[in-house]
Design a protein around this motif. Sequence first.
Motif, PDB file in Angstrom:
ATOM      1  N   ALA A   1      34.075  33.576  37.634  1.00 48.63           N
ATOM      2  CA  ALA A   1      33.025  33.952  36.890  1.00 48.63           C
ATOM      3  C   ALA A   1      32.420  35.201  37.287  1.00 48.63           C
ATOM      4  CB  ALA A   1      31.807  32.738  37.091  1.00 48.63           C
ATOM      5  N   TRP A   2      33.079  35.963  38.237  1.00 54.41           N
ATOM      6  CA  TRP A   2      32.548  37.273  38.884  1.00 54.41           C
ATOM      7  C   TRP A   2      33.428  38.338  38.246  1.00 54.41           C
ATOM      8  CZ3 TRP A   2      32.549  32.518  41.464  1.00 54.41           C
ATOM      9  CH2 TRP A   2      31.203  32.106  41.745  1.00 54.41           C
ATOM     10  N   ILE A   3      34.366  37.995  37.506  1.00 56.16           N
ATOM     11  CA  ILE A   3      35.518  39.171  37.018  1.00 56.16           C
ATOM     12  C   ILE A   3      34.661  40.373  36.358  1.00 56.16           C
ATOM     13  CG2 ILE A   3      37.670  38.074  36.608  1.00 56.16           C
ATOM     14  CD1 ILE A   3      36.887  37.506  33.680  1.00 56.16           C
ATOM     15  N   ARG A   4      33.752  40.235  35.894  1.00 49.75           N
ATOM     16  CA  ARG A   4      33.109  41.348  34.908  1.00 49.75           C
ATOM     17  C   ARG A   4      32.695  42.390  35.762  1.00 49.75           C
ATOM     18  NH1 ARG A   4      28.873  38.351  31.108  1.00 49.75           N
ATOM     19  NH2 ARG A   4      28.003  37.414  32.885  1.00 49.75           N
ATOM     20  N   GLY A   5      33.512  43.554  35.418  1.00 49.65           N
ATOM     21  CA  GLY A   5      32.995  44.857  36.403  1.00 49.65           C
ATOM     22  C   GLY A   5      33.737  44.865  37.725  1.00 49.65           C
ATOM     23  N   LEU A   6      34.548  44.077  37.981  1.00 48.54           N
ATOM     24  CA  LEU A   6      35.198  44.090  39.222  1.00 48.54           C
ATOM     25  C   LEU A   6      36.250  45.330  39.296  1.00 48.54           C
ATOM     26  CD1 LEU A   6      35.293  41.925  41.692  1.00 48.54           C
ATOM     27  CD2 LEU A   6      37.503  41.353  41.068  1.00 48.54           C
ATOM     28  N   VAL A   7      36.842  45.437  38.244  1.00 47.70           N
ATOM     29  CA  VAL A   7      37.880  46.806  38.090  1.00 47.70           C
ATOM     30  C   VAL A   7      37.005  47.652  37.047  1.00 47.70           C
ATOM     31  CG1 VAL A   7      40.263  47.544  37.560  1.00 47.70           C
ATOM     32  CG2 VAL A   7      39.904  45.192  38.596  1.00 47.70           C
ATOM     33  N   PRO A   8      36.787  48.774  37.600  1.00 45.14           N
ATOM     34  CA  PRO A   8      36.042  49.659  36.703  1.00 45.14           C
ATOM     35  C   PRO A   8      36.924  50.352  35.583  1.00 45.14           C
ATOM     36  CG  PRO A   8      35.904  50.657  38.983  1.00 45.14           C
ATOM     37  CD  PRO A   8      36.779  49.570  39.029  1.00 45.14           C
ATOM     38  N   GLY A   9      36.316  50.305  34.332  1.00 51.60           N
ATOM     39  CA  GLY A   9      37.224  51.223  33.557  1.00 51.60           C
ATOM     40  C   GLY A   9      38.348  50.197  33.006  1.00 51.60           C
ATOM     41  N   ASN A  10      38.581  49.290  33.212  1.00 56.56           N
ATOM     42  CA  ASN A  10      39.551  48.368  32.709  1.00 56.56           C
ATOM     43  C   ASN A  10      39.248  47.824  31.231  1.00 56.56           C
ATOM     44  OD1 ASN A  10      38.179  46.274  33.218  1.00 56.56           O
ATOM     45  ND2 ASN A  10      39.658  45.196  34.127  1.00 56.56           N
ATOM     46  N   LYS A  11      40.415  47.102  30.935  1.00 58.27           N
ATOM     47  CA  LYS A  11      40.265  47.234  29.409  1.00 58.27           C
ATOM     48  C   LYS A  11      39.591  45.791  28.988  1.00 58.27           C
ATOM     49  CE  LYS A  11      44.560  48.907  27.867  1.00 58.27           C
ATOM     50  NZ  LYS A  11      46.025  48.668  27.714  1.00 58.27           N
TER      51      LYS A  11
END
Length: 453
Positions: free
Chosen positions: A219-229
């Motif tokens: 549930a915490w995946i959002r925004g973890l890797v900036p700029g991904n698709k």
Amino acid sequence: MKQFSYFTRSEDVQNSSGASFDVLVVGGGIIGSGVANALSQCGIRVILVDRSDFGSGTSSKSSKLIHGGLRYLAQGRMKLTRNLLKERNYLLKHSEVVRKETFDILVGKGQFGKLSIRAGLILYGLLGGGRPTRYIENKGEYPEDVNGYFSYTDCVTDDAYLTVMNVVSAHENNAVCLNYVSFQGLERVAGGIKAQLRDIITGTEFEIQAKMLINCAGAWIRGLVPGNKVNPQTIRLSKGVHLIYPRSVYPGKNSVAFKSPVDGRQMFVIPRDKVVIVGTTDTFTDSPDDLEVTPEERDYVKKSCAIVSDSFAKADPMVEYAGIRTLYGKGSSPGKLSRDFKIIEDDISITVIGGKVTDYRRVASKVAKLVSSRIHMGKVLRDIPRLDYPGLPWHNNIETAINFECAVTSSDIMERRLGTYFFDPERLEETSKHILEFLEKNNVKIDNGFFHI
Ligand SMILES: Cc1cc2nc3c(=O)[nH]c(=O)nc-3n(C[C@H](O)[C@H](O)[C@H](O)COP(=O)(O)OP(=O)(O)OC[C@H]3O[C@@H](n4cnc5c(N)ncnc54)[C@H](O)[C@@H]3O)c2cc1C
């Protein structure tokens, strides 16, 4: 069997600082640990980190079913049900932490229709779900609105311990597995990424390099890797709560699948040895940390379960818990969104959205294939991931949890190794005492709640 404890964890943190890996897996829930296990079995150098304990997120807060999902079949998601049943059957055969359970599915006013359930169960059986029993008339086992029921077989598990077993298996296969280490951020460097990590126990910050990152932060995946698709708009979070009662509240032998008399949603009453687990809800939430059970949610579950036994409405639960589903897609109600997983790739990362406990091997083997092809390991993947740690399900002990399953707090032991919290909460105080006695006998100090071995 290798030691896997606070002591080896501290050594691993030190040795990892400045080191290079093939892959960094962020998130040690069932998905991340399954992925780390699969990759390590392919000879890929993996580091797995979780900012809390392994399995402490949604992977200890599920209904603890390993199932094909009759509800998904009713929604026409035949392929998903078939895949889940295949996985269910594999896990039942290969993991002692998965066992059979009989479910009564209720037929009657406000419940399921007799003909549709008979047809659904026949199809479920054909897809790999075994044979349903004949229809049985209600002879007073259930309230009078229930005309009768069919029984069918599915499976139950200890979701948190299944996660821990995957982590230990990955560790046995030389993955570096660190609980209480958070991923803080990354920068791109030649050949991959440099990631900043933080040891929550000591406060130490350190960096590692990897060719790529696998984002399994649930549930915490959002925004973890900036700029991904990953488009954050299409990731939806849904909250589900469960209540745990003493077994005496519900003397019935089988689990029960039924429709809530409040809103017609499918729910479960699941006896588990000394307790009975009931749930769940399915409501959109904006926050992955929305984990408090509200009075309205508790009330809804209690009223819904009254169709099985009115004792649920009268008695107080011993324990209650909430978990957050990560769903993909658009839709006005969470119940209509698919429970299938989605994998999104870019040049430096792979993000996994969703993935049921039942389906973790399928996610892990898909990710392992993608990673293998990208970093040219070229190993053949068959029967991956296997569990190379059999665990000691249902009879685990404190010493094993601390020395071989990297439990570093009392909650790690009681919630995610022994299962006391979920399956025998009356023994929490006694187990806590046993843990303290063990620590004292072995001269282990506790600092800030963490064991220092
Ligand atoms: C109410 C409910 C009932 C369910 N029932 C079932 C069921 O009966 N059967 C079934 O098969 N499935 C069920 N599911 C689905 C299943 O539980 C989840 O899909 C699954 O547990 C998700 O696992 P995960 O590894 O993706 O997420 P999680 O288990 O949440 O793992 C993500 C991890 O990432 C870590 N993390 C987050 N941010 C960072 C960071 N910055 N650095 C390091 N670590 C980080 C978190 O600490 C967490 O441990 C249910 C789900 C819910 C909510």
